[in-house]
Motif scaffolding. Structure first.
Motif: not given
Length: 160
Positions: A27-28, A14-15, A18-23, A132-133
């Motif tokens: 998943a799936g 998952t990426v 810096d504002e925490g918005n999903l790019i 990135f996670d």
């Protein structure tokens, strides 16, 4: 197996910015597969996989210079709308291929007027720090065919 040069790595990720918005996320979907050292993914993320093994999870922060580069305002250009006469439903956010003297590049339409179109040839993630996670799903040795082709074949990779 420990990931190193020419290893095939399969990852879930998952990426976010810096504002925490999903790019983006895997998943799936099938894990993303790449060959370490072939430049298949951005350099700042690729280096983080060296020495990792199946089952490892980690976070990595990739600055623009190790990702998609800094924004270059010289790559934003206003062109006559007549150059887009064959394109129906031209709208902001649309991505198009543009031919220059040297290459084909992807541009994003950012603004429209009756006479002009503003396009941006920067990568949409240029100038962004990416967070990135990552979970390493598998690590294996690349086949000779994969090395010759420069990409992974099979699940998570290219299918011929």
């Amino acid at each position: 197996m420990i990931a190193g040069q020419n290893s095939v790595v399969l990852m879930d990720y998952t990426v976010k910015d810096d504002e925490g918005n999903l790019i983006d996320t895997s998943a799936g979907q099938d894990p993303l597969a790449f060959i370490l050292g072939m430049g298949n993914i951005i350099p700042g993320l690729e280096r983080a996989f060296i020495g990792k093994k199946k089952g490892d999870s980690f976070q990595v922060r990739v600055k623009p210079e190790e990702g998609y580069g800094e924004r270059d305002e010289a790559l934003v250009e206003v062109v006559p709308r007549t150059q887009f006469s064959g394109i129906k439903d031209l709208r902001p956010g649309m991505q198009l291929q543009a031919q220059t003297d040297d290459e084909v590049m992807v541009v994003t339409v950012v603004k429209l007027t009756d006479r002009e179109v503003t396009v941006d040839a920067n990568h949409p993630l240029a100038g962004k720090t990416l967070n990135f996670d990552v979970a390493v799903v598998d690590v294996r040795t690349a086949t000779q065919e994969e090395l010759a082709h420069g990409h992974v074949h099979g699940v998570g990779g290219h299918h011929h």
